[in-house]
Scaffold this motif. Structure first.
Motif, mmCIF file in Angstrom:
data_model
loop_
_atom_site.group_PDB
_atom_site.id
_atom_site.type_symbol
_atom_site.label_atom_id
_atom_site.label_comp_id
_atom_site.label_asym_id
_atom_site.label_seq_id
_atom_site.Cartn_x
_atom_site.Cartn_y
_atom_site.Cartn_z
ATOM 1 N N MET A 248 0.843 -1.212 0.000
ATOM 2 C CA MET A 248 0.000 0.000 0.000
ATOM 3 C C MET A 248 0.870 1.251 0.000
ATOM 4 O O MET A 248 1.800 1.377 0.773
ATOM 5 N N ARG A 249 0.527 2.185 -0.872
ATOM 6 C CA ARG A 249 1.269 3.432 -0.921
ATOM 7 C C ARG A 249 0.818 4.344 0.218
ATOM 8 O O ARG A 249 -0.381 4.413 0.504
ATOM 9 N N PRO A 250 1.733 5.033 0.884
ATOM 10 C CA PRO A 250 1.299 5.947 1.955
ATOM 11 C C PRO A 250 0.579 7.174 1.395
ATOM 12 O O PRO A 250 0.606 7.435 0.193
ATOM 13 N N LYS A 251 -0.072 7.899 2.310
ATOM 14 C CA LYS A 251 -0.918 9.026 1.905
ATOM 15 C C LYS A 251 -0.534 10.326 2.591
ATOM 16 O O LYS A 251 -0.071 10.325 3.737
ATOM 17 N N ILE A 252 -0.763 11.413 1.907
ATOM 18 C CA ILE A 252 -0.724 12.737 2.531
ATOM 19 C C ILE A 252 -2.072 13.390 2.242
ATOM 20 O O ILE A 252 -2.474 13.497 1.074
ATOM 21 N N TYR A 253 -2.776 13.782 3.291
ATOM 22 C CA TYR A 253 -4.057 14.466 3.129
ATOM 23 C C TYR A 253 -3.856 15.979 3.103
ATOM 24 O O TYR A 253 -3.072 16.516 3.902
ATOM 25 N N LEU A 254 -4.589 16.644 2.212
ATOM 26 C CA LEU A 254 -4.618 18.105 2.182
ATOM 27 C C LEU A 254 -5.993 18.543 2.663
ATOM 28 O O LEU A 254 -6.994 18.359 1.969
ATOM 29 N N PHE A 255 -6.042 19.106 3.881
ATOM 30 C CA PHE A 255 -7.309 19.477 4.509
ATOM 31 C C PHE A 255 -7.357 21.000 4.628
ATOM 32 O O PHE A 255 -6.457 21.607 5.209
ATOM 33 N N GLY A 256 -8.399 21.599 4.057
ATOM 34 C CA GLY A 256 -8.458 23.052 4.109
ATOM 35 C C GLY A 256 -9.672 23.617 3.397
ATOM 36 O O GLY A 256 -10.660 22.904 3.171
ATOM 37 N N ASP A 257 -9.585 24.886 3.030
ATOM 38 C CA ASP A 257 -10.704 25.607 2.403
ATOM 39 C C ASP A 257 -10.522 25.656 0.877
ATOM 40 O O ASP A 257 -9.955 24.738 0.297
ATOM 41 N N SER A 258 -11.001 26.724 0.246
ATOM 42 C CA SER A 258 -10.955 26.779 -1.222
ATOM 43 C C SER A 258 -9.529 26.789 -1.761
ATOM 44 O O SER A 258 -9.301 26.339 -2.888
ATOM 45 N N ILE A 259 -8.563 27.293 -0.978
ATOM 46 C CA ILE A 259 -7.177 27.329 -1.481
ATOM 47 C C ILE A 259 -6.633 25.902 -1.552
ATOM 48 O O ILE A 259 -5.736 25.598 -2.314
ATOM 49 N N THR A 260 -7.209 25.017 -0.763
ATOM 50 C CA THR A 260 -6.890 23.596 -0.876
ATOM 51 C C THR A 260 -7.761 22.944 -1.960
ATOM 52 O O THR A 260 -7.251 22.205 -2.805
ATOM 53 N N GLU A 261 -9.075 23.234 -1.933
ATOM 54 C CA GLU A 261 -9.969 22.608 -2.927
ATOM 55 C C GLU A 261 -9.501 22.891 -4.353
ATOM 56 O O GLU A 261 -9.614 22.034 -5.229
ATOM 57 N N ALA A 262 -8.966 24.107 -4.586
ATOM 58 C CA ALA A 262 -8.529 24.479 -5.944
ATOM 59 C C ALA A 262 -7.089 24.081 -6.236
ATOM 60 O O ALA A 262 -6.544 24.453 -7.274
ATOM 61 N N SER A 263 -6.487 23.298 -5.351
ATOM 62 C CA SER A 263 -5.045 23.053 -5.471
ATOM 63 C C SER A 263 -4.664 22.036 -6.550
ATOM 64 O O SER A 263 -3.474 21.781 -6.747
ATOM 65 N N PHE A 264 -5.663 21.465 -7.231
ATOM 66 C CA PHE A 264 -5.349 20.585 -8.365
ATOM 67 C C PHE A 264 -5.666 21.245 -9.703
ATOM 68 O O PHE A 264 -5.612 20.620 -10.760
ATOM 69 N N SER B 278 -14.373 24.473 -0.040
ATOM 70 C CA SER B 278 -14.465 25.901 -0.335
ATOM 71 C C SER B 278 -15.372 26.642 0.643
ATOM 72 O O SER B 278 -16.488 26.195 0.912
ATOM 73 N N GLY B 279 -14.888 27.748 1.176
ATOM 74 C CA GLY B 279 -15.684 28.604 2.050
ATOM 75 C C GLY B 279 -15.643 28.224 3.514
ATOM 76 O O GLY B 279 -16.098 29.003 4.369
ATOM 77 N N TYR B 280 -15.100 27.051 3.821
ATOM 78 C CA TYR B 280 -15.155 26.559 5.206
ATOM 79 C C TYR B 280 -14.192 27.332 6.116
ATOM 80 O O TYR B 280 -13.101 27.728 5.716
ATOM 81 N N ASN B 281 -14.629 27.501 7.363
ATOM 82 C CA ASN B 281 -13.767 28.042 8.410
ATOM 83 C C ASN B 281 -13.474 26.916 9.412
ATOM 84 O O ASN B 281 -13.942 25.785 9.238
ATOM 85 N N THR B 282 -12.726 27.224 10.463
ATOM 86 C CA THR B 282 -12.364 26.164 11.417
ATOM 87 C C THR B 282 -13.566 25.677 12.222
ATOM 88 O O THR B 282 -13.581 24.533 12.686
ATOM 89 N N ARG B 283 -14.583 26.522 12.389
ATOM 90 C CA ARG B 283 -15.776 26.089 13.151
ATOM 91 C C ARG B 283 -16.491 24.985 12.389
ATOM 92 O O ARG B 283 -16.880 23.959 12.962
ATOM 93 N N TRP B 284 -16.662 25.193 11.086
ATOM 94 C CA TRP B 284 -17.312 24.175 10.253
ATOM 95 C C TRP B 284 -16.406 22.948 10.127
ATOM 96 O O TRP B 284 -16.886 21.810 10.133
ATOM 97 N N ALA B 285 -15.110 23.189 10.002
ATOM 98 C CA ALA B 285 -14.150 22.076 9.869
ATOM 99 C C ALA B 285 -14.248 21.147 11.081
ATOM 100 O O ALA B 285 -14.245 19.920 10.928
ATOM 101 N N LEU B 286 -14.353 21.744 12.265
ATOM 102 C CA LEU B 286 -14.480 20.928 13.481
ATOM 103 C C LEU B 286 -15.724 20.053 13.434
ATOM 104 O O LEU B 286 -15.707 18.904 13.863
#
Lengths: 244, 244
Positions: free
Chosen positions: A1-17, A42-50
């Motif tokens: 199995m290949r290891p993973k790196i997760y990118l967790f964030g808002d639109s600057i992450t969602e648009a990162s591809f 996109s649009g999420y803040n830390t309150r929603w992320a939690l």
């Protein structure tokens, strides 16, 4: 199995591809060693992320260690703050999270991830600086006041809190807010609408993330390569390398 | 758990997350609905692919259905042939696979995937056309003969076999070899070294794959979105949408 790196964030992450995006560049960089997994909202803040943390990183039924697929990720980038820093009396106020709560939320996100996966590297990324002129030129919602919904000063306060959280938790941080402003014309060179990144802005995030990962031992030199490289295959007996 | 689409192939797949690459574009397109997983192996032909199939798509211990993480993928793209089609008497002969064997190998790969995951869409992609002038201009290895190691005619024969396999298996195929040659200046517009894709060439692959997936019901309109979109969140009571 290949290891993973997760990118967790808002639109600057969602648009990162998108073309030249920092997430796609990471996936390309690690094309034979790591799966880069996109979890940008996109649009999420830390309150929603939690509120969604358990759904974004579900526990396995058996045991509890590991995400849904049972594999402990190498790293998770946590990149929030650009929406928390929306001013409370401007047109995007519903995304605003007070500075003190932002810090507590970020601590809670890091704590959740470290509890789930003690060996996983959690890498914080601060919000980028804000070009207020750009924010007025490219509004996301109706803006009757005619004032920017985000300011660079506010973004700087949230970036500072993010750096402080990294210090308290003993984890690395990419201080994008400070880094970007070291360069001339950062407002237009790195930001395409005063907030989101141009291709050159994306390149900075990519390079800073690669550097941070490398400092923690997550580099191409160290991570195993998935299956033999063409350069290692013996042209006189190629199948030999596949029978190992 | 978010569903997955695997991209299995040679260097044209391995490089598909470079700037403007078709893999990155797919990941961006499906940024809130599908994990696009890169399994590209530069230089590989179908003979080598067959040897590593079990390691690329490992079975789970329990049951046998599903890849290592137990999740049945939505789709797998299988994109080989560019290396099989290397001529047997030229400088990249060690990558050559005879046409008849290529067809059998491709059938075996499809059969393996359909046996492992009967509901998964397997999408074949033919090798692209070859610009022989480009191949002479950008050699990968020493080329004392001064003749291209790949020809467009040979690539066309392998593309035809790939289309035939799709027909026999009743699965879709992107006939890149034919598609690209419908446009003027395809040699330089779509191929950067006579074989690998330019950004516009990548765009064609992306669009063709999206179209093929859509025809089989795998589209943004049908696939569920992971967590509420910002446009659906009630600005007057944002948390309401996270308590569902």
């Amino acid at each position: 199995m290949r290891p993973k790196i997760y990118l967790f964030g808002d639109s600057i992450t969602e648009a990162s591809f998108d073309d030249g995006g920092w997430g796609a560049s990471l996936a390309h960089h690690f094309s034979r060693s790591v799966d880069v997994v996109l979890r940008g909202y996109s649009g999420y803040n830390t309150r929603w992320a939690l509120h969604v943390l358990e759904r974004v990183f579900p526990a396995v039924d058996s045991g509890g260690e590991g995400v849904g697929d049972g594999v402990v990720p190498l790293a998770v980038t946590v990149f929030f703050g650009a929406n928390d820093a929306c001013l409370p009396d401007r047109c995007s106020a519903f995304q605003h999270v007070p500075l003190h709560e932002y810090k507590q939320n970020l601590l809670a996100i890091v704590s959740f991830l470290k509890k789930r996966w003690p060996t996983t590297l959690v890498l914080l990324i601060t919000p980028p600086p804000i070009d207020e002129e750009g924010r007025l030129q490219y509004p996301y919602v109706e803006n009757p006041l005619g004032l920017p919904e985000r300011t660079n000063e506010a973004a700087g306060a949230y970036a500072g809190a993010c750096v402080a959280v990294a210090g308290e938790c003993g984890i690395p941080v990419v201080d994008l807010w400070t880094k970007m402003q070291q360069f001339p014309n950062w407002e237009k060179a790195y930001l395409r609408d005063g907030l989101h990144l141009t291709q050159i802005g994306n390149k900075i995030v990519f390079e800073e993330v690669v550097t941070s990962l490398r400092e923690k031992g997550l580099s191409l030199e160290i991570l195993p390569v998935d299956l033999p490289l063409i350069s290692e295959i013996d042209p006189n007996d190629p199948l030999k390398d596949f029978q190992k």
